[in-house]
Design an enzyme around this catalytic site. Structure first.
Site, PDB file in Angstrom:
ATOM      1  N   ASP A   1       6.299  -9.046   3.616  1.00 15.11           N
ATOM      2  CA  ASP A   1       5.898  -8.288   4.793  1.00 15.11           C
ATOM      3  C   ASP A   1       6.350  -9.065   6.026  1.00 15.11           C
ATOM      4  OD1 ASP A   1       4.405  -6.417   6.437  1.00 15.11           O
ATOM      5  OD2 ASP A   1       3.155  -6.076   4.674  1.00 15.11           O
TER       6      ASP A   1
ATOM      7  N   ASP B   1       6.652  -4.398   9.411  1.00 15.50           N
ATOM      8  CA  ASP B   1       5.456  -3.834  10.024  1.00 15.50           C
ATOM      9  C   ASP B   1       5.770  -3.201  11.386  1.00 15.50           C
ATOM     10  OD1 ASP B   1       2.469  -3.803   9.682  1.00 15.50           O
ATOM     11  OD2 ASP B   1       2.559  -4.778  11.639  1.00 15.50           O
TER      12      ASP B   1
ATOM     13  N   GLU C   1       8.344   0.127   8.509  1.00 13.30           N
ATOM     14  CA  GLU C   1       7.162   0.956   8.733  1.00 13.30           C
ATOM     15  C   GLU C   1       7.334   1.568  10.114  1.00 13.30           C
ATOM     16  OE1 GLU C   1       2.316   0.842   8.927  1.00 13.30           O
ATOM     17  OE2 GLU C   1       3.540  -0.501  10.103  1.00 13.30           O
TER      18      GLU C   1
ATOM     19  N   HIS D   1      -2.237  -0.064   1.976  1.00  5.15           N
ATOM     20  CA  HIS D   1      -3.455  -0.777   2.373  1.00  5.15           C
ATOM     21  C   HIS D   1      -4.101  -0.194   3.628  1.00  5.15           C
ATOM     22  CE1 HIS D   1      -0.293  -2.241   4.856  1.00  5.15           C
ATOM     23  NE2 HIS D   1      -1.164  -2.841   5.641  1.00  5.15           N
ATOM     24  N   ASP D   2      -3.453   0.782   4.261  1.00  2.00           N
ATOM     25  CA  ASP D   2      -4.013   1.424   5.457  1.00  2.00           C
ATOM     26  C   ASP D   2      -4.553   2.827   5.161  1.00  2.00           C
ATOM     27  OD1 ASP D   2      -3.187  -0.720   7.082  1.00  2.00           O
ATOM     28  OD2 ASP D   2      -1.251   0.233   7.504  1.00  2.00           O
TER      29      ASP D   2
HETATM   30  O1  TEU Z   1       0.056  -0.513  10.470  1.00  4.08           O
HETATM   31  C1  TEU Z   1       0.237   0.147  11.693  1.00  4.08           C
HETATM   32  C2  TEU Z   1       0.159   1.573  11.662  1.00  4.08           C
HETATM   33  O2  TEU Z   1       0.728   2.160  12.530  1.00  4.08           O
HETATM   34  C3  TEU Z   1      -0.558   2.247  10.569  1.00  4.08           C
HETATM   35  O3  TEU Z   1      -1.906   2.106  10.865  1.00  4.08           O
HETATM   36  C4  TEU Z   1      -0.141   3.680  10.468  1.00  4.08           C
HETATM   37  O4  TEU Z   1       0.068   4.255  11.692  1.00  4.08           O
HETATM   38  C5  TEU Z   1      -1.170   4.479   9.779  1.00  4.08           C
HETATM   39  O5  TEU Z   1      -1.316   3.976   8.500  1.00  4.08           O
HETATM   40  C6  TEU Z   1      -0.794   5.938   9.736  1.00  4.08           C
HETATM   41  O6  TEU Z   1      -1.854   6.701   9.247  1.00  4.08           O
HETATM   42  C7  TEU Z   1       0.538  -1.791  10.329  1.00  4.08           C
HETATM   43  C8  TEU Z   1      -0.127  -2.438   9.128  1.00  4.08           C
HETATM   44  O7  TEU Z   1       0.215  -1.732   7.977  1.00  4.08           O
HETATM   45  C9  TEU Z   1      -1.597  -2.524   9.382  1.00  4.08           C
HETATM   46  O8  TEU Z   1      -2.303  -3.013   8.275  1.00  4.08           O
HETATM   47  C10 TEU Z   1      -1.812  -3.418  10.578  1.00  4.08           C
HETATM   48  O9  TEU Z   1      -3.166  -3.419  10.933  1.00  4.08           O
HETATM   49  C11 TEU Z   1      -0.991  -2.978  11.784  1.00  4.08           C
HETATM   50  O10 TEU Z   1       0.348  -2.612  11.455  1.00  4.08           O
HETATM   51  C12 TEU Z   1      -0.888  -4.109  12.779  1.00  4.08           C
HETATM   52  O11 TEU Z   1      -0.091  -5.126  12.261  1.00  4.08           O
END
Ligand code: TEU
Ligand code: CA
Length: 555
Positions: A98, A199, A254, A327-328
């Site tokens: 990551d 990310d 991402e 994980h989100d």
């Molecule tokens: O996620 C950022 C992000 O934009 C996601 O939350 C996404 O928009 C969402 O899943 C859509 O429904 C990344 C990482 O994956 C997250 O764990 C971190 O908290 C974030 O960036 C900050 O680094």
């Protein structure tokens, strides 16, 4: 069509904090991962994407990095990392790291320097602005509630943080920042890693002048309008020249806020930027007036339309990533399906079929292959995620929703649903730890766990294993052209894949009702490639069972 290993691969995401604890401190770690590599090999996956394991004060569980070249103490040592990497490679698997470079931790040495004075050599590594009218420089909101600006008294200026205030955004317009990031990436590549998941990489180029964003009424998050900024493609092409093109890597960006048009640039098959992107349209479909905090359910027709758009529009131009969980995101069987004991298994298999038969690189999130479900969190104290905790505070304090209502939203959509410990067996704490887990274990672990599923040939685990193996045997799954059938059905998701003289018909029932369907004539001598019910009759008029998935193949 061009072949590449990352097009044919299946990726498994590990969230290290919740995967396997080796030393009884209640926190997953690298030695824990190494001890479970045989399990992943048995599942058949090719690539592991490891969420951040770098040194971090853990304001956002490792997505706030204070040293990119060190391992978080709780997770182990660099020697543990090397041993894990060797173990992954010895099993013929690869490792994608990551890369979190839109922001660092406020405890990173660069930021510690940067905030010391306006003249500090590291000042321009971050985004500092004077306040305006006694407040923040603009109206941008943080994704984790509140303003995206933090006032810093030492120099009487504000710094930008699109996420928590402990995650200051790097200033990518500064060439020194780009150089530092690229040299760190090369350092990891020299260690022998096989790629990067980047990310929020779509946010690195901020709008010039940082103008106020159009804030929709009630919108809480991400209203900076920074997605796909003016220089993002230029910076990624620079990264590609400086790092990516020098190694045989897999890269996935991402890309919050990415459109099909933008994705064609990020993930163009010309290879100048990344291999693929994560888009979020399908997981944001049911967002409501409070953003993701809602109890709305995804509408199947809209879901089909979004998935089909990405399938058809990127075909031959760019490459898709396929995911329902990470994980989100909450657990897919709870969110898109039905996690009642009666339906959970068939439903998890149906969702897997629907996703894994599409074109793109599939991602399996830890526990998804077991059909793990959302967790019955009771009170706010059960949650660990800064996003959920902040949202609860902000929404209750502003009176936008009642506490019980918000708890309901957190239970359905909160990120902690994906972060409860991996369920290995039916012993105390699901075999994840012999200590006290950092977050509660889902109480259903005595029914849902890897040990039970490994012993059951009909388990969700073994179904995933079959799907993954099929992708290796059937070229059509990787390269076939996609087309949607029955777009107006609110119950069935039906699509085809076609490659030369071969055809696949994928039929998925997204409801708990029986649904009639007429198999098209051209599939009269088709064979069942995979399905989640025993079925011998697959011609003409058939009736799909609750959450049935059926894949027919001709040629
Ligand atoms: O996620 C950022 C992000 O934009 C996601 O939350 C996404 O928009 C969402 O899943 C859509 O429904 C990344 C990482 O994956 C997250 O764990 C971190 O908290 C974030 O960036 C900050 O680094
Ligand atoms: Ca541990």
């Amino acid at each position: 069509m061009e072949r590449s290993w990352w097009k044919e691969a299946v990726v498994y995401q590990i969230y290290p904090r919740s995967f396997m604890d080796s030393n009884a401190d209640g926190i997953g770690d690298l030695k824990g991962i190494t001890s479970r590599l045989d399990y992943l090999q048995e599942l058949g996956i090719d690539v592991i994407w490891l969420s951040p394991v770098y040194q971090s004060p853990n304001d956002d569980n490792g997505y706030d990095i204070s040293d990119y070249r060190a391992i978080m103490e709780e997770f182990g040592t660099m020697a543990d990392f090397d041993e894990m990497l060797a173990g992954i490679h010895a099993r013929g698997m690869k490792l994608v790291m990551d890369l979190v470079v839109n922001h660092t931790s406020d405890e990173h040495a660069w930021f510690v320097e940067s905030r010391k004075s306006r003249e500090n050599p590291y000042r321009d590594y971050y985004i500092w602005r004077e306040g305006k009218d006694g407040g923040a420089p603009n109206n941008w909101g943080s994704w984790f509630s509140g303003s995206a600006w933090q006032y810093d008294a030492r120099t009487d200026m504000y710094y930008l943080h699109l996420f928590s205030k402990k995650q200051p955004d790097l200033n990518w317009d500064n060439p020194k920042v780009r150089e530092e990031v690229f040299s760190m990436m090369n350092w990891w590549c020299e260690k022998g890693i096989d790629g990067f998941r980047m990310d929020v990489i779509s946010l690195i180029s901020k709008k010039p002048g940082l103008p106020d964003g159009a804030v929709a009424p009630g919108a809480l998050y991400g209203d900076s309008g920074c997605a796909n900024g003016p220089h993002v493609h230029e910076y990624l092409q620079e990264m590609n020249r400086a790092v990516l093109s020098r190694y045989d890597l897999m890269t996935v960006g991402e890309c919050a806020g990415v459109t099909v048009e933008e994705a064609k640039k990020y993930a163009s098959l010309n290879g100048k930027e990344l291999n693929m992107v994560f888009q979020f349209e399908h997981v944001e479909l049911c967002d409501g007036p409070l953003g993701k905090w809602t109890d709305r359910r995804v509408d199947l027709k809209a879901f089909k339309q979004v998935m089909s758009k990405w399938q058809t529009e990127l075909a031959g131009k760019a490459w898709n990533s396929l995911f329902l969980e990470n994980h989100d995101q909450p657990r897919s069987v709870s969110r898109f399906g039905n996690d009642a004991p009666k339906y959970r298994e068939v439903c998890a298999k149906m969702l897997a079929t629907c996703l894994h038969m599409m074109q793109g690189t599939p991602y399996v999130y830890q526990g998804e292959e077991l059909g793990m479900t959302n967790c019955p969190f009771q009170t706010l104290e059960d949650f660990r995620d800064i996003e959920s905790i902040n949202a609860f505070q902000e929404l209750t304090q502003s009176g936008k929703a009642a506490p019980e209502e918000i708890m309901g939203y957190l239970r359905l959509r909160g990120r902690d649903n994906a972060r409860t410990p991996m369920q290995w067996d039916d012993s105390e704490n699901a075999g994840f730890t012999t200590g006290t887990p950092w977050i509660m274990v889902n109480p259903n672990y005595r029914q849902i766990n890897a040990k039970t599923e490994l012993a059951d040939p009909n388990s969700v685990f073994h179904y995933y294993q079959k799907l993954i193996a099929l992708r290796k045997q059937e070229e059509i799954i990787v390269h076939g052209a996609y087309a949607l059938l029955e777009p107006d059905s609110g119950s069935l998701y039906v699509y085809t894949r076609i490659l030369e003289n071969q055809k696949l018909l994928v039929i998925c029932n997204f409801t708990k009702e029986e649904v009639p369907y007429r198999v098209p004539e051209e599939y009269a001598d088709a064979k069942v490639l995979i399905g989640n019910y025993e079925r011998s009759w697959v011609q003409g008029n058939i009736t799909l069972k609750p959450y049935e998935a059926l894949v027919l193949k001709c040629g």
